[in-house]
Motif scaffolding. Sequence first.
Motif, PDB file in Angstrom:
ATOM      1  N   ALA A 136       0.836  -1.202   0.000  1.00  0.00           N
ATOM      2  CA  ALA A 136       0.000   0.000   0.000  1.00  0.00           C
ATOM      3  C   ALA A 136       0.874   1.256   0.000  1.00  0.00           C
ATOM      4  N   PHE A 137       1.903   1.257   0.815  1.00  0.00           N
ATOM      5  CA  PHE A 137       2.808   2.405   0.931  1.00  0.00           C
ATOM      6  C   PHE A 137       3.507   2.666  -0.397  1.00  0.00           C
ATOM      7  N   ALA A 138       4.042   1.616  -1.004  1.00  0.00           N
ATOM      8  CA  ALA A 138       4.765   1.775  -2.270  1.00  0.00           C
ATOM      9  C   ALA A 138       3.829   2.185  -3.403  1.00  0.00           C
ATOM     10  N   THR A 139       2.601   1.702  -3.378  1.00  0.00           N
ATOM     11  CA  THR A 139       1.632   2.047  -4.420  1.00  0.00           C
ATOM     12  C   THR A 139       1.315   3.538  -4.403  1.00  0.00           C
ATOM     13  N   ILE A 140       1.190   4.106  -3.212  1.00  0.00           N
ATOM     14  CA  ILE A 140       0.797   5.509  -3.079  1.00  0.00           C
ATOM     15  C   ILE A 140       1.990   6.455  -3.154  1.00  0.00           C
ATOM     16  N   LEU A 141       3.079   6.117  -2.468  1.00  0.00           N
ATOM     17  CA  LEU A 141       4.228   7.031  -2.381  1.00  0.00           C
ATOM     18  C   LEU A 141       5.374   6.666  -3.321  1.00  0.00           C
ATOM     19  N   VAL A 142       5.261   5.536  -3.996  1.00  0.00           N
ATOM     20  CA  VAL A 142       6.253   5.098  -4.979  1.00  0.00           C
ATOM     21  C   VAL A 142       7.652   4.980  -4.353  1.00  0.00           C
ATOM     22  N   ARG A 143       7.695   4.454  -3.160  1.00  0.00           N
ATOM     23  CA  ARG A 143       8.956   4.123  -2.508  1.00  0.00           C
ATOM     24  C   ARG A 143       8.657   3.145  -1.372  1.00  0.00           C
ATOM     25  N   GLU A 144       9.685   2.500  -0.883  1.00  0.00           N
ATOM     26  CA  GLU A 144       9.516   1.582   0.239  1.00  0.00           C
ATOM     27  C   GLU A 144       9.479   2.364   1.555  1.00  0.00           C
ATOM     28  N   PRO A 145       8.680   1.917   2.523  1.00  0.00           N
ATOM     29  CA  PRO A 145       8.670   2.608   3.818  1.00  0.00           C
ATOM     30  C   PRO A 145       9.942   2.319   4.607  1.00  0.00           C
TER      31      PRO A 145
END
Length: 212
Positions: A136-145
């Motif tokens: 979900a994080f990568a889909t929205i922010l286009v990076r790994e948390p």
Amino acid sequence: PRLRFKAEIVRDWVLSSSGLLNPQIGGPSVKPYQPKGVWESTTSGRGVLASYKQDHGPALYRRGIYTIFKLTAPPPSMMIFDASSRDQCEARRSSTNTPLQALTMLNDPTVLEACRVLAENISAQSKDLEEKIEQAFATILVREPTKFEKNKLVDYFTGQQEYFKENPDLLKSTLKVGEFKHPKEDLNPSETGALMKTILIIYNLEEAITRS
């Protein structure tokens, strides 16, 4: 320089990242979700534009550029993000920061529906909790948390899941948001609701609607 997306792009990115965006090009304007009474407050009460008749189906998920604009009652969610009222030519839009923008990202039906749909799509996959949050994080922010970010989101998810288990009626109403059909898969409601709320937090990070 870090700049917030334009009003139309805020809508487009939320729809696109959640998988809701209808990519159709051209055609007449569409009428997405809008607060009741806004349109009617400036109408004469006559003709086809006397009242706001919301669209349904794929028309709800068209790009922001296709949203109908009434000069006397422009779309509130777009005006909050500094869209032009179109009553005069603007060579450059202003850029403000107000509490209303945060409230819109937390409560707008389109944002909530996007969170619900993305949560359902991710929940349907056989992954562990951390992998789902990372996706979900990568889909929205286009990076790994980062490890810190992931731990915070996992803690938040756990708290929300426990809260929903204790409040099943609230969970039911939370998952009802929006008109997009629910998947046929048998999902865990409390997990989906908690993931939906976690995704909402991610969408409300400044980074989600800011380009640099």
